[in-house]
Design a protein around this motif. Structure first.
Motif, mmCIF file in Angstrom:
data_model
loop_
_atom_site.group_PDB
_atom_site.id
_atom_site.type_symbol
_atom_site.label_atom_id
_atom_site.label_comp_id
_atom_site.label_asym_id
_atom_site.label_seq_id
_atom_site.Cartn_x
_atom_site.Cartn_y
_atom_site.Cartn_z
ATOM 1 N N SER A 41 0.803 -1.227 0.000
ATOM 2 C CA SER A 41 0.000 0.000 0.000
ATOM 3 C C SER A 41 0.833 1.274 0.000
ATOM 4 C CB SER A 41 -0.934 0.008 1.214
ATOM 5 O OG SER A 41 -0.182 0.137 2.400
ATOM 6 N N ALA A 42 2.146 1.160 0.158
ATOM 7 C CA ALA A 42 2.983 2.363 0.223
ATOM 8 C C ALA A 42 4.172 2.217 -0.714
ATOM 9 C CB ALA A 42 3.461 2.597 1.644
ATOM 10 N N ASN A 43 4.634 3.348 -1.207
ATOM 11 C CA ASN A 43 5.861 3.366 -1.991
ATOM 12 C C ASN A 43 6.847 4.317 -1.305
ATOM 13 O OD1 ASN A 43 4.994 5.962 -2.721
ATOM 14 N ND2 ASN A 43 4.166 5.266 -4.677
ATOM 15 N N ILE A 44 8.010 4.489 -1.888
ATOM 16 C CA ILE A 44 9.028 5.331 -1.263
ATOM 17 C C ILE A 44 8.564 6.783 -1.199
ATOM 18 C CG2 ILE A 44 11.445 6.074 -1.360
ATOM 19 C CD1 ILE A 44 10.999 3.118 -0.700
ATOM 20 N N SER A 45 7.797 7.228 -2.159
ATOM 21 C CA SER A 45 7.263 8.596 -2.115
ATOM 22 C C SER A 45 6.370 8.792 -0.890
ATOM 23 C CB SER A 45 6.486 8.902 -3.395
ATOM 24 O OG SER A 45 7.342 8.823 -4.511
ATOM 25 N N ASP A 46 5.572 7.775 -0.542
ATOM 26 C CA ASP A 46 4.746 7.846 0.668
ATOM 27 C C ASP A 46 5.617 7.925 1.916
ATOM 28 O OD1 ASP A 46 2.350 7.611 -0.819
ATOM 29 O OD2 ASP A 46 2.489 5.416 -0.784
ATOM 30 N N VAL A 47 6.681 7.139 1.936
ATOM 31 C CA VAL A 47 7.611 7.154 3.075
ATOM 32 C C VAL A 47 8.259 8.525 3.188
ATOM 33 C CG1 VAL A 47 9.759 6.174 3.986
ATOM 34 C CG2 VAL A 47 8.027 4.660 2.987
#
Length: 188
Positions: A41-47
Protein backbone atom coordinates in the motif's frame (compact mmCIF):
# COMPACT_ATOMS: atom_id res chain seq x y z
CA UNK A 1 35.23 -25.59 35.85
CA UNK A 2 31.91 -25.21 34.14
CA UNK A 3 29.07 -23.43 35.87
CA UNK A 4 25.47 -23.43 34.81
CA UNK A 5 22.85 -21.03 35.96
CA UNK A 6 19.25 -21.88 35.21
CA UNK A 7 16.90 -19.01 34.55
CA UNK A 8 13.54 -18.61 32.86
CA UNK A 9 13.30 -16.57 29.70
CA UNK A 10 9.98 -15.06 28.71
CA UNK A 11 8.41 -16.95 25.82
CA UNK A 12 9.44 -15.64 22.42
CA UNK A 13 6.05 -15.13 20.84
CA UNK A 14 4.31 -12.59 18.64
CA UNK A 15 2.57 -11.09 21.69
CA UNK A 16 5.89 -10.81 23.56
CA UNK A 17 7.55 -9.07 20.60
CA UNK A 18 4.63 -6.65 20.12
CA UNK A 19 4.55 -5.78 23.83
CA UNK A 20 8.32 -5.35 23.89
CA UNK A 21 8.30 -3.12 20.80
CA UNK A 22 5.50 -1.02 22.30
CA UNK A 23 7.54 -0.57 25.49
CA UNK A 24 10.62 0.35 23.44
CA UNK A 25 8.63 2.80 21.33
CA UNK A 26 7.35 4.55 24.45
CA UNK A 27 10.71 4.55 26.19
CA UNK A 28 12.71 5.67 23.16
CA UNK A 29 10.15 7.73 21.25
CA UNK A 30 12.68 10.54 21.08
CA UNK A 31 15.01 8.24 19.13
CA UNK A 32 12.88 5.58 17.41
CA UNK A 33 9.72 5.89 15.34
CA UNK A 34 7.72 3.10 13.76
CA UNK A 35 5.47 3.64 10.78
CA UNK A 36 3.49 0.68 9.51
CA UNK A 37 1.75 0.41 6.16
CA UNK A 38 -0.49 -2.43 5.00
CA UNK A 39 1.22 -4.72 2.51
CA UNK A 40 1.59 -3.33 -1.01
CA UNK A 41 0.00 0.00 0.00
CA UNK A 42 2.98 2.36 0.22
CA UNK A 43 5.86 3.37 -1.99
CA UNK A 44 9.03 5.33 -1.26
CA UNK A 45 7.26 8.60 -2.12
CA UNK A 46 4.75 7.85 0.67
CA UNK A 47 7.61 7.15 3.08
CA UNK A 48 9.33 10.41 2.08
CA UNK A 49 6.07 12.32 2.63
CA UNK A 50 5.68 10.82 6.11
CA UNK A 51 9.32 11.58 6.94
CA UNK A 52 8.77 15.21 5.88
CA UNK A 53 5.74 15.40 8.19
CA UNK A 54 7.78 13.92 11.08
CA UNK A 55 10.48 16.50 10.46
CA UNK A 56 8.10 19.47 10.36
CA UNK A 57 5.79 18.42 13.20
CA UNK A 58 8.18 16.67 15.63
CA UNK A 59 11.56 17.94 14.39
CA UNK A 60 12.51 14.27 14.00
CA UNK A 61 15.19 13.41 11.43
CA UNK A 62 16.17 9.72 11.24
CA UNK A 63 19.73 8.48 10.84
CA UNK A 64 18.57 4.95 9.96
CA UNK A 65 15.52 3.97 7.90
CA UNK A 66 14.41 0.32 7.65
CA UNK A 67 12.01 -0.74 4.90
CA UNK A 68 10.67 -4.30 4.75
CA UNK A 69 11.01 -5.07 1.84
CA UNK A 70 11.62 -2.96 -1.28
CA UNK A 71 10.71 -5.45 -4.01
CA UNK A 72 7.06 -5.56 -3.01
CA UNK A 73 6.45 -1.87 -2.44
CA UNK A 74 3.66 -0.17 -4.34
CA UNK A 75 5.01 1.18 -7.65
CA UNK A 76 6.05 4.82 -7.76
CA UNK A 77 3.62 7.12 -9.57
CA UNK A 78 3.94 6.69 -13.31
CA UNK A 79 6.21 3.65 -13.03
CA UNK A 80 5.82 0.95 -15.61
CA UNK A 81 5.84 -2.76 -14.87
CA UNK A 82 8.50 -5.40 -14.32
CA UNK A 83 12.15 -4.44 -14.15
CA UNK A 84 11.45 -0.78 -14.97
CA UNK A 85 9.22 -0.62 -11.89
CA UNK A 86 11.91 -2.24 -9.70
CA UNK A 87 14.52 0.09 -11.17
CA UNK A 88 12.40 3.08 -10.21
CA UNK A 89 11.83 1.77 -6.66
CA UNK A 90 15.53 1.10 -6.04
CA UNK A 91 16.56 4.46 -7.55
CA UNK A 92 14.07 6.20 -5.28
CA UNK A 93 15.47 4.31 -2.27
CA UNK A 94 18.93 5.54 -3.18
CA UNK A 95 17.58 9.08 -3.51
CA UNK A 96 15.92 8.77 -0.08
CA UNK A 97 19.27 7.83 1.50
CA UNK A 98 21.03 10.72 -0.20
CA UNK A 99 18.42 13.37 0.54
CA UNK A 100 17.96 12.39 4.19
CA UNK A 101 21.66 11.62 4.77
CA UNK A 102 20.52 8.36 6.34
CA UNK A 103 21.40 4.70 6.14
CA UNK A 104 18.55 2.85 4.45
CA UNK A 105 18.19 -0.88 5.08
CA UNK A 106 15.87 -3.09 3.07
CA UNK A 107 15.63 -6.73 2.05
CA UNK A 108 15.41 -8.59 -1.21
CA UNK A 109 15.25 -12.22 -2.22
CA UNK A 110 17.35 -14.68 -4.17
CA UNK A 111 16.27 -17.01 -6.94
CA UNK A 112 15.48 -20.69 -6.47
CA UNK A 113 18.94 -21.81 -7.52
CA UNK A 114 20.55 -19.99 -4.59
CA UNK A 115 18.49 -21.86 -2.01
CA UNK A 116 20.82 -24.86 -2.12
CA UNK A 117 24.09 -22.91 -2.46
CA UNK A 118 26.59 -22.41 0.34
CA UNK A 119 27.64 -18.97 -0.95
CA UNK A 120 25.12 -16.59 -2.53
CA UNK A 121 26.51 -14.66 -5.51
CA UNK A 122 25.44 -11.49 -7.31
CA UNK A 123 23.75 -13.46 -10.09
CA UNK A 124 21.49 -15.16 -7.54
CA UNK A 125 19.34 -12.08 -6.93
CA UNK A 126 15.67 -12.63 -7.70
CA UNK A 127 13.78 -10.61 -10.29
CA UNK A 128 16.40 -8.07 -11.35
CA UNK A 129 20.17 -7.82 -10.91
CA UNK A 130 20.15 -4.06 -11.59
CA UNK A 131 19.47 -3.45 -7.87
CA UNK A 132 23.22 -3.87 -7.40
CA UNK A 133 23.80 -0.65 -9.32
CA UNK A 134 21.75 1.45 -6.91
CA UNK A 135 23.20 0.39 -3.55
CA UNK A 136 26.43 1.21 -1.75
CA UNK A 137 26.52 -2.20 -0.06
CA UNK A 138 24.50 -5.40 -0.23
CA UNK A 139 24.96 -8.42 1.99
CA UNK A 140 23.52 -11.92 1.86
CA UNK A 141 22.11 -14.02 4.67
CA UNK A 142 22.24 -17.67 3.73
CA UNK A 143 21.37 -20.99 5.38
CA UNK A 144 21.49 -24.50 4.02
CA UNK A 145 19.23 -27.12 5.59
CA UNK A 146 22.20 -28.34 7.64
CA UNK A 147 22.89 -24.76 8.79
CA UNK A 148 19.29 -24.41 9.97
CA UNK A 149 19.51 -27.62 11.98
CA UNK A 150 22.82 -26.53 13.51
CA UNK A 151 21.67 -22.96 14.28
CA UNK A 152 24.08 -21.30 11.85
CA UNK A 153 23.74 -18.56 9.26
CA UNK A 154 26.30 -17.26 6.78
CA UNK A 155 26.71 -13.55 6.05
CA UNK A 156 28.32 -12.72 2.72
CA UNK A 157 29.06 -9.58 0.72
CA UNK A 158 27.46 -9.04 -2.70
CA UNK A 159 28.45 -5.39 -3.22
CA UNK A 160 30.67 -2.92 -1.40
CA UNK A 161 31.00 0.13 -3.56
CA UNK A 162 33.73 1.93 -1.60
CA UNK A 163 35.86 -0.98 -0.38
CA UNK A 164 37.43 -4.17 -1.62
CA UNK A 165 35.68 -7.43 -0.75
CA UNK A 166 35.82 -11.14 -1.44
CA UNK A 167 32.41 -12.42 -2.50
CA UNK A 168 33.44 -16.01 -1.71
CA UNK A 169 34.33 -15.27 1.92
CA UNK A 170 31.53 -15.50 4.47
CA UNK A 171 31.12 -14.88 8.16
CA UNK A 172 29.26 -17.59 10.08
CA UNK A 173 26.89 -16.65 12.88
CA UNK A 174 25.61 -19.10 15.46
CA UNK A 175 22.11 -18.37 16.66
CA UNK A 176 19.09 -19.60 18.56
CA UNK A 177 16.07 -17.97 16.94
CA UNK A 178 13.65 -19.87 19.20
CA UNK A 179 14.86 -17.61 22.00
CA UNK A 180 15.34 -14.51 19.87
CA UNK A 181 19.12 -14.78 19.86
CA UNK A 182 20.15 -14.00 16.30
CA UNK A 183 23.90 -13.87 17.07
CA UNK A 184 25.39 -15.96 19.85
CA UNK A 185 28.83 -15.96 18.29
CA UNK A 186 30.53 -15.46 14.95
CA UNK A 187 33.65 -16.37 13.06
CA UNK A 188 34.99 -15.28 9.69
Amino acid sequence: DTWFEVFKRPPFSEKYVKDHLKTLAEKYSKYIRFKKYPRFSANISDVMRDLAILEKVDNYIPDVIVIDYADILKPEAGASEGTAQLDDTWKTLSRLAGEKHAIVFTASQVNRGALSKNVVEQGDLAMWIGKLGHVDAMFSLNQSNEDKQMGRMRLGTLVKRFDEFNAQKTCTLTQNLKFGQFCLDSYC
